[in-house]
Design a protein around this motif. Structure first.
Motif, PDB file in Angstrom:
ATOM      1  N   THR A 443       0.631  -1.198  -0.166  1.00  0.00           N
ATOM      2  CA  THR A 443       0.315   0.031   0.138  1.00  0.00           C
ATOM      3  C   THR A 443       0.703   1.292  -0.073  1.00  0.00           C
ATOM      4  OG1 THR A 443      -1.427  -1.257   1.362  1.00  0.00           O
ATOM      5  CG2 THR A 443      -1.726   1.001   0.962  1.00  0.00           C
ATOM      6  N   TYR A 444       2.102   1.228   1.223  1.00  0.00           N
ATOM      7  CA  TYR A 444       2.832   2.683   0.517  1.00  0.00           C
ATOM      8  C   TYR A 444       3.880   2.659   0.587  1.00  0.00           C
ATOM      9  CZ  TYR A 444      -0.679   3.669   5.364  1.00  0.00           C
ATOM     10  OH  TYR A 444      -1.736   3.440   5.529  1.00  0.00           O
ATOM     11  N   CYS A 445       4.780   1.379  -0.303  1.00  0.00           N
ATOM     12  CA  CYS A 445       6.041   1.084  -1.068  1.00  0.00           C
ATOM     13  C   CYS A 445       5.335   1.522  -2.243  1.00  0.00           C
ATOM     14  CB  CYS A 445       6.720   0.112  -0.456  1.00  0.00           C
ATOM     15  SG  CYS A 445       6.661   0.684   2.100  1.00  0.00           S
ATOM     16  N   GLN A 446       4.736   2.171  -3.115  1.00  0.00           N
ATOM     17  CA  GLN A 446       4.422   1.516  -4.825  1.00  0.00           C
ATOM     18  C   GLN A 446       5.846   2.702  -5.453  1.00  0.00           C
ATOM     19  OE1 GLN A 446       1.459   0.928  -6.290  1.00  0.00           O
ATOM     20  NE2 GLN A 446       0.438   0.912  -3.451  1.00  0.00           N
ATOM     21  N   LEU A 447       6.424   0.981  -5.838  1.00  0.00           N
ATOM     22  CA  LEU A 447       7.119   1.432  -6.756  1.00  0.00           C
ATOM     23  C   LEU A 447       7.156   1.111  -8.163  1.00  0.00           C
ATOM     24  CD1 LEU A 447       9.217  -2.328  -5.409  1.00  0.00           C
ATOM     25  CD2 LEU A 447       9.496  -0.019  -4.581  1.00  0.00           C
ATOM     26  N   SER A 448       8.326   2.284  -9.221  1.00  0.00           N
ATOM     27  CA  SER A 448       8.233   2.521 -10.414  1.00  0.00           C
ATOM     28  C   SER A 448       7.910   1.235 -11.437  1.00  0.00           C
ATOM     29  CB  SER A 448       9.376   3.466 -11.464  1.00  0.00           C
ATOM     30  OG  SER A 448      10.107   3.487 -10.492  1.00  0.00           O
ATOM     31  N   GLN A 449       7.910   1.166 -12.438  1.00  0.00           N
ATOM     32  CA  GLN A 449       7.859   0.121 -13.208  1.00  0.00           C
ATOM     33  C   GLN A 449       9.880  -0.106 -13.646  1.00  0.00           C
ATOM     34  OE1 GLN A 449       5.640  -1.774 -13.693  1.00  0.00           O
ATOM     35  NE2 GLN A 449       6.935  -3.800 -14.416  1.00  0.00           N
ATOM     36  N   PRO A 450      10.495   0.611 -13.475  1.00  0.00           N
ATOM     37  CA  PRO A 450      12.170   0.409 -12.854  1.00  0.00           C
ATOM     38  C   PRO A 450      12.448  -0.005 -11.846  1.00  0.00           C
ATOM     39  CG  PRO A 450      11.607   2.228 -14.240  1.00  0.00           C
ATOM     40  CD  PRO A 450       9.903   2.217 -14.114  1.00  0.00           C
ATOM     41  N   ALA A 451      11.861   0.439 -11.009  1.00  0.00           N
ATOM     42  CA  ALA A 451      12.391   0.144  -9.646  1.00  0.00           C
ATOM     43  C   ALA A 451      11.842  -1.558  -9.535  1.00  0.00           C
ATOM     44  CB  ALA A 451      11.759   0.706  -8.453  1.00  0.00           C
ATOM     45  N   ASP A 470      11.788  -7.298   2.717  1.00  0.00           N
ATOM     46  CA  ASP A 470      11.013  -6.103   3.063  1.00  0.00           C
ATOM     47  C   ASP A 470      11.936  -5.095   3.608  1.00  0.00           C
ATOM     48  OD1 ASP A 470       9.090  -7.852   2.931  1.00  0.00           O
ATOM     49  OD2 ASP A 470       8.523  -8.437   4.258  1.00  0.00           O
ATOM     50  N   ARG A 471      12.870  -5.626   4.429  1.00  0.00           N
ATOM     51  CA  ARG A 471      13.786  -4.415   4.725  1.00  0.00           C
ATOM     52  C   ARG A 471      14.314  -3.196   3.545  1.00  0.00           C
ATOM     53  NH1 ARG A 471      13.383  -4.990  10.306  1.00  0.00           N
ATOM     54  NH2 ARG A 471      13.226  -7.075  10.659  1.00  0.00           N
ATOM     55  N   ILE A 472      14.598  -4.028   2.500  1.00  0.00           N
ATOM     56  CA  ILE A 472      14.692  -3.484   1.343  1.00  0.00           C
ATOM     57  C   ILE A 472      14.398  -2.222   0.836  1.00  0.00           C
ATOM     58  CG2 ILE A 472      15.674  -3.276  -1.075  1.00  0.00           C
ATOM     59  CD1 ILE A 472      16.858  -5.791  -0.320  1.00  0.00           C
ATOM     60  N   LEU A 473      12.504  -2.779   1.150  1.00  0.00           N
ATOM     61  CA  LEU A 473      11.672  -1.581   0.764  1.00  0.00           C
ATOM     62  C   LEU A 473      10.896  -0.308   1.621  1.00  0.00           C
ATOM     63  CD1 LEU A 473       9.011  -4.023  -0.476  1.00  0.00           C
ATOM     64  CD2 LEU A 473       9.675  -2.586  -1.958  1.00  0.00           C
ATOM     65  N   LYS A 474      11.602  -0.625   2.525  1.00  0.00           N
ATOM     66  CA  LYS A 474      11.043   0.016   3.782  1.00  0.00           C
ATOM     67  C   LYS A 474      12.743   0.769   4.090  1.00  0.00           C
ATOM     68  CE  LYS A 474      10.002  -3.135   7.022  1.00  0.00           C
ATOM     69  NZ  LYS A 474       9.184  -3.523   8.920  1.00  0.00           N
ATOM     70  N   VAL A 475      13.623   0.976   3.328  1.00  0.00           N
ATOM     71  CA  VAL A 475      14.903   1.349   3.582  1.00  0.00           C
ATOM     72  C   VAL A 475      14.175   2.698   2.689  1.00  0.00           C
ATOM     73  CG1 VAL A 475      16.926   1.812   3.463  1.00  0.00           C
ATOM     74  CG2 VAL A 475      16.626   0.295   4.630  1.00  0.00           C
ATOM     75  N   SER A 476      14.222   1.954   1.424  1.00  0.00           N
ATOM     76  CA  SER A 476      14.278   2.568   0.216  1.00  0.00           C
ATOM     77  C   SER A 476      12.531   3.708   0.262  1.00  0.00           C
ATOM     78  CB  SER A 476      13.945   1.239  -1.224  1.00  0.00           C
ATOM     79  OG  SER A 476      12.155   0.605  -0.812  1.00  0.00           O
ATOM     80  N   ILE A 479      14.551   6.359   1.847  1.00  0.00           N
ATOM     81  CA  ILE A 479      14.428   7.365   0.921  1.00  0.00           C
ATOM     82  C   ILE A 479      14.461   7.912   0.026  1.00  0.00           C
ATOM     83  CG2 ILE A 479      17.022   7.153  -0.962  1.00  0.00           C
ATOM     84  CD1 ILE A 479      17.773   4.949   0.191  1.00  0.00           C
ATOM     85  N   ALA A 480      13.416   7.662  -0.534  1.00  0.00           N
ATOM     86  CA  ALA A 480      12.899   8.434  -1.666  1.00  0.00           C
ATOM     87  C   ALA A 480      12.117   9.667  -0.399  1.00  0.00           C
ATOM     88  CB  ALA A 480      11.194   7.655  -1.358  1.00  0.00           C
ATOM     89  N   ASP A 481      11.320   8.738   0.781  1.00  0.00           N
ATOM     90  CA  ASP A 481      11.048  10.371   1.661  1.00  0.00           C
ATOM     91  C   ASP A 481      11.981  11.584   1.381  1.00  0.00           C
ATOM     92  OD1 ASP A 481       8.788   8.769   1.450  1.00  0.00           O
ATOM     93  OD2 ASP A 481       8.802   8.513   3.562  1.00  0.00           O
ATOM     94  N   LEU A 482      13.544  10.529   1.861  1.00  0.00           N
ATOM     95  CA  LEU A 482      14.675  12.109   1.565  1.00  0.00           C
ATOM     96  C   LEU A 482      14.573  13.492   0.538  1.00  0.00           C
ATOM     97  CD1 LEU A 482      17.169  10.278   3.632  1.00  0.00           C
ATOM     98  CD2 LEU A 482      16.069  12.424   4.493  1.00  0.00           C
ATOM     99  N   HIS A 492      16.704   4.629  -5.496  1.00  0.00           N
ATOM    100  CA  HIS A 492      16.439   4.390  -4.099  1.00  0.00           C
ATOM    101  C   HIS A 492      16.609   2.995  -3.987  1.00  0.00           C
ATOM    102  CE1 HIS A 492      13.355   7.690  -4.900  1.00  0.00           C
ATOM    103  NE2 HIS A 492      14.390   8.659  -4.820  1.00  0.00           N
ATOM    104  N   ILE A 493      16.336   2.109  -4.738  1.00  0.00           N
ATOM    105  CA  ILE A 493      16.074   0.490  -4.333  1.00  0.00           C
ATOM    106  C   ILE A 493      18.046   0.286  -4.327  1.00  0.00           C
ATOM    107  CG2 ILE A 493      16.194  -1.484  -5.596  1.00  0.00           C
ATOM    108  CD1 ILE A 493      13.193  -0.523  -4.036  1.00  0.00           C
ATOM    109  N   ALA A 494      17.944   1.052  -5.718  1.00  0.00           N
ATOM    110  CA  ALA A 494      19.754   0.351  -5.669  1.00  0.00           C
ATOM    111  C   ALA A 494      20.716   0.883  -4.492  1.00  0.00           C
ATOM    112  CB  ALA A 494      20.275   1.282  -6.537  1.00  0.00           C
TER     113      ALA A 494
END
Length: 510
Positions: A443-451, A470-476, A479-482, A492-494
């Motif tokens: 719901t809250y971690c919407q990824l772009s298609q390239p991501a 799960d951890r990678i999604l939360k951290v990314s 990073i996106a919020d920053l 952000h994923i990278a």
């Protein structure tokens, strides 16, 4: 004649009403206290007797019985000295009845001075909830109790002053209310003092913005502790409710800093590695909060992580997931809040130079493995970010050309990111990205298609586990919020994947 004086007692993080009843009757002179008193409460007999005589009153040579109601609740500490003394004076007709909307808490010295006690903030909260109008407390505790609105707090320095006020001979003024902005914030450290280590600074900024746990690993002298100690300078500002929660715990434990009636700076607790499991989780004979509760709404820093006993580290696992710790002892079961950021630092081996580019490691491979295995897999998994802190070279230490970024600049970005999270999770009870439940990641971690493609490629190529995903999604998400991005992008994923590499490099697992 039986008298009743209102007082308060502590139970866990809350206070409860205690009524002090006294009966002075004809009989052999004696002084008995009933109602499950501990040793400190029983010893109040001698303090009260001496204070009554030394302040010019008459100690009744009769049979004195004091009951602390409710009788089935254990009473601890010296906080009942003052109401016990007042109840005896009233029962012996040396003092008139006291208004029922007033409460009394305080320890009595032999000369009649009112000494400070612990736990005044939760007591003041409970007194207001009970509808009391006035609460008389030791003068040194008055500012702490005056944080609470809706009740008048009177600080008393001596028994004679209180008696004169109760008789109407002098007029006391209530303590002025303590407001959050009245308390100064002292942050003497700054990230600008740290030379180099740009990658570690960025990781700590991400951890602060999302409330993530972080592990720093590197050789001795690389600046791990220096970086961790500056983390509080970039943490988001505390809300008033967070300040109250944290101050209550410190007040109950008796570690509230002098002159700081309200904690407005996020706590930074750094226990030594010789701490026991009880010291970390809380408990003991009197069931006090431990280090993980004293770090509530702040940071718990564990330096030299592998040196901590295994059972002490395992104590952290449940509180890290549930944000609360339950302490069960023979004397009772209590729960303390423990929502904190876990920051840890460690060397990669006993000598500290395993993997160092220039300094050879002197440890045998089996010693390196044994050293790293002191940290269990489940415990390692609690760290969202795992960062290698390399040694700083001479050029970086001597460089004066490029000024280092200050903590104020970093904190500004962190506050903006937290504001985004507060708006996103409003009404859900989620306080940060690190506390986002797995069921709400989609719901809250919407990824772009390239991501999505990048994450899928990394998942297959690196053999990531579901928990690492799960951890990678939360951290990314942090990073996106920053970056003030609503959608998580490939960069952000990278960057989030980069912060999950140490468990494979050193431990060979996710």
């Amino acid at each position: 004649m039986v008298t009743h004086i209102k007082s308060l007692g502590l139970y866990g993080v809350n206070a409860c009403q205690v009524t002090v009843e006294a009966d002075v009757s004809v009989g052999m002179p004696s002084f008995d206290i009933v109602g499950l008193p501990d040793t400190a409460v029983k010893e109040s007999r001698d303090r009260v007797r001496a204070a009554i005589k030394n302040c010019g009153f008459t100690y009744p040579t009769r049979r004195i019985t004091v009951n602390l109601a409710p009788a089935d609740l254990k009473k601890e500490g010296s906080i009942y000295d003052l109401p016990v003394l007042l109840s005896i004076l009233i029962a012996s007709e040396q003092l008139a009845e006291i208004p029922e909307d007033s409460g009394f808490v305080g320890e009595i010295a032999l000369d009649g001075r009112i000494c400070p006690v612990r736990g005044l903030l939760p007591m003041a909260i409970t007194a207001r909830e009970l509808g009391w109008k006035r609460l008389f407390v030791p003068e040194e505790n008055a500012q702490e109790a005056a944080v609470i609105d809706g009740i008048e707090i009177y600080g008393i320095d001596h028994l004679k002053t209180l008696i004169s006020a109760l008789r109407g001979e002098v007029q006391l003024s209530p303590q002025q209310k303590t407001l959050p902005n009245d308390v100064a914030i002292d942050l003497p450290l700054d990230f600008a003092e740290v030379k180099g280590q740009g990658g570690a600074k960025r990781a700590l900024e991400i951890a602060a913005a999302g409330g993530h746990n972080i592990l720093l690993i590197g050789p001795p002298g690389s600046g791990k502790s220096m970086l961790a100690k500056r983390l509080p300078t970039i943490l988001p500002e505390m809300t008033f409710s967070e300040s109250l929660e944290t101050t209550k715990l410190h007040s109950i434990a008796g570690v509230l800093p002098p002159g700081r009636p309200l904690i407005t700076q996020r706590p930074f607790r750094a226990p030594h590695h010789t701490i026991s499991a009880v010291g970390m989780a809380g408990g003991g004979t009197a069931l006090r909060p431990g280090e993980i509760s004293l770090a509530h709404n702040g940071v718990l820093f564990l330096d030299e992580l592998p040196e901590f006993p295994r059972n002490v580290l395992e104590v952290l696992r449940q509180p890290l997931e549930d944000d609360t710790v339950t302490v069960s002892r023979v004397s009772g079961t209590l729960s303390y809040p423990s929502r904190f950021m876990l920051v840890a630092a460690m060397n990669p081996c006993p000598c500290g130079f395993f993997g160092h580019p220039t300094h050879p490691c002197t440890c045998r491979p089996d010693r390196v493995r044994h050293y790293l295995d002191r940290l269990s897999g489940p415990m390692l998994d609690r760290f969202d970010l795992q960062i290698e802190v390399p040694a700083v070279d001479f050029k970086s230490l001597q460089s004066q050309s490029a000024p280092q970024e200050t903590s104020a600049c970093m904190r500004e970005r962190v506050n903006r990111a937290r504001q985004i999270q507060n708006a996103r999770y409003e009404g859900t009870g989620i306080v940060s990205n690190a506390k986002l439940p797995s069921g709400l990641l989609k719901t809250y971690c919407q990824l772009s298609q390239p991501a999505v493609k990048l994450l899928q490629s990394a998942f297959d190529r690196l053999g990531l586990s579901a928990r690492a995903y799960d951890r990678i999604l939360k951290v990314s998400r942090t990073i996106a919020d920053l970056d003030a991005q609503a959608e998580i992008l490939p960069e952000h994923i990278a960057q989030a994947i980069q912060y999950r590499s140490l468990d494979r490099n050193y431990w060979g697992r996710d």
